[in-house]
Motif scaffolding. Structure first.
Motif, PDB file in Angstrom:
ATOM      1  N   ASN A 192       5.517  -6.460   6.172  1.00 44.48           N
ATOM      2  CA  ASN A 192       6.296  -7.560   6.749  1.00 44.48           C
ATOM      3  C   ASN A 192       7.403  -7.033   7.664  1.00 44.48           C
ATOM      4  N   ASN A 193       8.049  -5.927   7.250  1.00 42.55           N
ATOM      5  CA  ASN A 193       9.091  -5.333   8.083  1.00 42.55           C
ATOM      6  C   ASN A 193       8.533  -4.833   9.413  1.00 42.55           C
ATOM      7  N   LEU A 194       7.361  -4.202   9.358  1.00 40.98           N
ATOM      8  CA  LEU A 194       6.738  -3.712  10.594  1.00 40.98           C
ATOM      9  C   LEU A 194       6.357  -4.884  11.502  1.00 40.98           C
ATOM     10  N   ALA A 195       5.927  -5.981  10.894  1.00 40.15           N
ATOM     11  CA  ALA A 195       5.612  -7.182  11.677  1.00 40.15           C
ATOM     12  C   ALA A 195       6.861  -7.713  12.371  1.00 40.15           C
ATOM     13  N   LEU A 196       7.980  -7.678  11.654  1.00 42.06           N
ATOM     14  CA  LEU A 196       9.243  -8.153  12.213  1.00 42.06           C
ATOM     15  C   LEU A 196       9.633  -7.338  13.443  1.00 42.06           C
ATOM     16  N   LEU A 197       9.475  -6.017  13.361  1.00 42.40           N
ATOM     17  CA  LEU A 197       9.808  -5.164  14.495  1.00 42.40           C
ATOM     18  C   LEU A 197       8.878  -5.434  15.681  1.00 42.40           C
ATOM     19  N   ALA A 198       7.581  -5.579  15.403  1.00 42.83           N
ATOM     20  CA  ALA A 198       6.629  -5.859  16.481  1.00 42.83           C
ATOM     21  C   ALA A 198       6.933  -7.208  17.130  1.00 42.83           C
TER      22      ALA A 198
ATOM     23  N   ALA B  39      -1.180  -9.126  13.070  1.00 40.65           N
ATOM     24  CA  ALA B  39      -1.987  -8.334  12.138  1.00 40.65           C
ATOM     25  C   ALA B  39      -1.159  -7.888  10.933  1.00 40.65           C
ATOM     26  N   LYS B  40       0.070  -7.474  11.173  1.00 44.26           N
ATOM     27  CA  LYS B  40       0.934  -7.013  10.082  1.00 44.26           C
ATOM     28  C   LYS B  40       1.339  -8.158   9.159  1.00 44.26           C
ATOM     29  N   TYR B  41       1.660  -9.310   9.718  1.00 46.44           N
ATOM     30  CA  TYR B  41       2.009 -10.455   8.888  1.00 46.44           C
ATOM     31  C   TYR B  41       0.837 -10.858   7.997  1.00 46.44           C
ATOM     32  N   LEU B  42      -0.348 -10.875   8.561  1.00 37.97           N
ATOM     33  CA  LEU B  42      -1.536 -11.244   7.776  1.00 37.97           C
ATOM     34  C   LEU B  42      -1.773 -10.240   6.651  1.00 37.97           C
ATOM     35  N   GLU B  43      -1.559  -8.959   6.940  1.00 31.76           N
ATOM     36  CA  GLU B  43      -1.726  -7.936   5.901  1.00 31.76           C
ATOM     37  C   GLU B  43      -0.670  -8.105   4.805  1.00 31.76           C
ATOM     38  N   ALA B  44       0.580  -8.406   5.208  1.00 33.42           N
ATOM     39  CA  ALA B  44       1.635  -8.634   4.218  1.00 33.42           C
ATOM     40  C   ALA B  44       1.271  -9.796   3.305  1.00 33.42           C
ATOM     41  N   ILE B  45       0.758 -10.886   3.876  1.00 34.25           N
ATOM     42  CA  ILE B  45       0.386 -12.051   3.079  1.00 34.25           C
ATOM     43  C   ILE B  45      -0.719 -11.708   2.087  1.00 34.25           C
TER      44      ILE B  45
END
Length: 526
Positions: free
Chosen positions: A353-359, A370-376
């Motif tokens: 989720n943090n990596l998604a936030l940065l992207a 992609a990162k948000y979906l993986e976090a979920i």
């Protein structure tokens, strides 16, 4: 009648942790001076009963010999055969007046056992809530009922106790500060003396971490902690970390984490960065010595997270990225070592989720999606690993909010609407379980607001009007709860203006503009 027990704690065994915590709190509750009543002992059965037997003689005897019945209410208690039987037996022996209810989870509708409501009864319940303060208040309410004194009497006593404790803590802090200075001097003048004093000084640092911040923060005296922190830093900086044992490094890291977090909270970002980076060097040393130890991995993961957060708050995404990537990698390592461990699954989800936030911050919407979906995916896995999945559900909703921002950036209005509605649905479900969770109510109000301000309901006038009213209702409930909360008022004001501006700009049907104007005027007058 002579009673053996002050109370009988009736609970479903799925609520064992909450029952144990409440049991301990009641048995250790300090009775006001001059009062002859007692709370202890509290009877709590720790055996698992089956539905194939009647209440045991032990249970029947304990019910008979208890002055009050304390029912720990939850969805699990509602369907528990034995909780209902214990309520009925106690009422048969002692009557109604001595039955006390404690809401551990859910609402009265979802948590009250049917036996409590028989005959049209409408019992009141103390609420343990989700914070230390709400738990303490719930315990105090039960104690007041058991002792037969007014709640105000106990709260006033608790206030006086806290005042005395703060005075003692402040005095201890000054002694601690002096000892730190003396210990630093010892490190320079006498190696053996420094070694003898090290454990004593570190023990006091541990006290600072665990207790002092908790005591000083609610009364606005973190300046005392900052002063002590400067002494601690002098002491730490004189140490050679390569020669210190793991436990000393861990203690220092925890202290510097706290000092860094305090500096972040007070806006001293340079100081925060220095302390958190120093903590990271310590946890890195322990991790290098113990690369497969989950505690060492977790501790260093927290350091990487906090270093990344400091850079993020300084608006330096490029410097935050390697630290949050390291945090994500360490979370993945923990999850690989113990795949079914709830905490490690959550760490892995937070890392993604943090990596998604940065992207997202860099407008790299594809990578963020992609990162948000993986976090979920990880948070959904965590939901199935615990009875209390509130945190995991909340994080799913948070990630859905991020996904909605990303898909809006990609121009996919239909998918954005789906994500926002899923987010709102989760918040509504959690609020049914925790109606007094005002953090949750605030984020739900903002999620509803964005359905409108992001233009997701422009073509659905009836749904648009209904969502505006729901948003206003949520914000009004927040402000009614805390009329001085300026953040909630500002959020409400922004939402109302956003609704009105969008309605006028796009001539939206289904929006009562006069009502919005009146609400804005009323809010500004408060």
């Amino acid at each position: 009648m002579t009673y053996i027990y002050g109370g009988f704690l009736s609970y479903a065994h799925a609520d064992e942790a909450a029952a144990s915590r409440l049991h301990k709190a009641l048995e250790t509750y300090k009775i006001p001076k001059g009062h002859t009543g007692t709370l202890s002992p509290i009877f709590r059965d720790t055996t698992e009963l089956t539905a194939h037997h009647s209440l045991s003689e032990k249970i029947q005897g304990a019910v008979t010999g208890s002055r009050v019945l304390i029912v720990l209410c939850s969805p699990a208690a509602k369907v528990s055969h034995w909780v209902n039987e214990e309520i009925r037996l106690f009422r048969e022996i002692h009557g109604e007046a001595a039955i006390l209810c404690v809401l551990a989870e859910g609402t009265p509708e979802t948590a009250f056992p049917p036996a409590l409501l028989e005959g049209g009864r409408e019992p009141l319940a103390a609420n343990l809530g989700d914070t230390k303060e709400s738990f303490r208040l719930g315990v105090t309410q039960i104690a007041a009922a058991m002792l037969g004194v007014g709640l105000d009497t106990l709260i006033q006593r608790e206030t006086r106790r806290k005042r005395r404790r703060l005075q003692a803590v402040t005095a201890s802090a000054l002694v601690f500060s002096g000892l730190m200075g003396a210990t630093t001097l010892s490190a320079v003048t006498a190696r053996k003396a420094a070694e003898d004093n090290r454990m004593q000084a570190e023990g006091l640092v541990e006290y600072m971490i665990e207790d002092l911040k908790a005591e000083l923060e609610p009364v606005g005296r973190l300046d005392i902690l900052a002063g002590i922190g400067d002494r601690a830093v002098e002491y730490y900086d004189a140490q050679d970390i390569s020669k210190l044992p793991d436990d000393s490094l861990a203690r220092q890291a925890r202290a510097r984490h706290i000092l860094g977090q305090v500096a972040l909270d007070t806006g001293e970002f340079d100081k925060a960065r220095d302390e958190i980076e120093a903590a990271a060097r310590l946890t890195k040393e322990v991790f290098n010595r113990n690369p497969d130890d989950t505690e060492a991995i977790f501790s260093h993961a927290q350091s990487e997270y906090w270093v990344g957060l400091t850079h993020y708050k300084l608006n330096n995404v490029s410097k935050a990225l390697p630290h949050w990537q390291a945090y994500a990698d360490l979370g993945a390592k923990l999850n690989e070592i113990e795949p079914t461990q709830y905490d490690w699954i959550m760490e892995r989800g937070w890392g993604e989720n943090n990596l998604a936030l940065l992207a997202n911050r860099e407008n790299d919407f594809q990578a963020a999606q992609a990162k948000y979906l993986e976090a979920i995916t990880h948070f959904e896995n965590a939901v199935n690993r615990t009875n209390d999945n509130y945190q995991a559900q909340k994080e799913i909703a948070n990630s859905l909010g991020g996904l909605a921002q990303v898909t809006l950036g990609l121009g996919n209005i239909e998918q954005t609407t789906i994500y926002r509605q899923r987010q709102s649905k989760i918040y509504r479900s959690l609020l049914q379980r925790r109606p007094n969770d005002f953090y949750l109510r605030n984020v739900h109000a903002q999620a509803l607001s964005r359905l409108v301000t992001e233009g997701l309901l422009d073509e659905k006038p009836e749904e648009l009007a209904e969502t505006i009213l729901k948003t206003c209702s949520e914000f009004e409930r927040l402000i009614e709860h805390d009329k001085d909360n300026q953040i909630w008022k500002n959020n409400y004001h922004l939402s109302l203006n956003g609704f009105l501006n969008r309605a006028e700009k796009f001539n939206l049907a289904g929006v009562d503009r006069e009502d919005l104007k009146n609400r804005i005027t009323a809010l500004e007058a408060r």
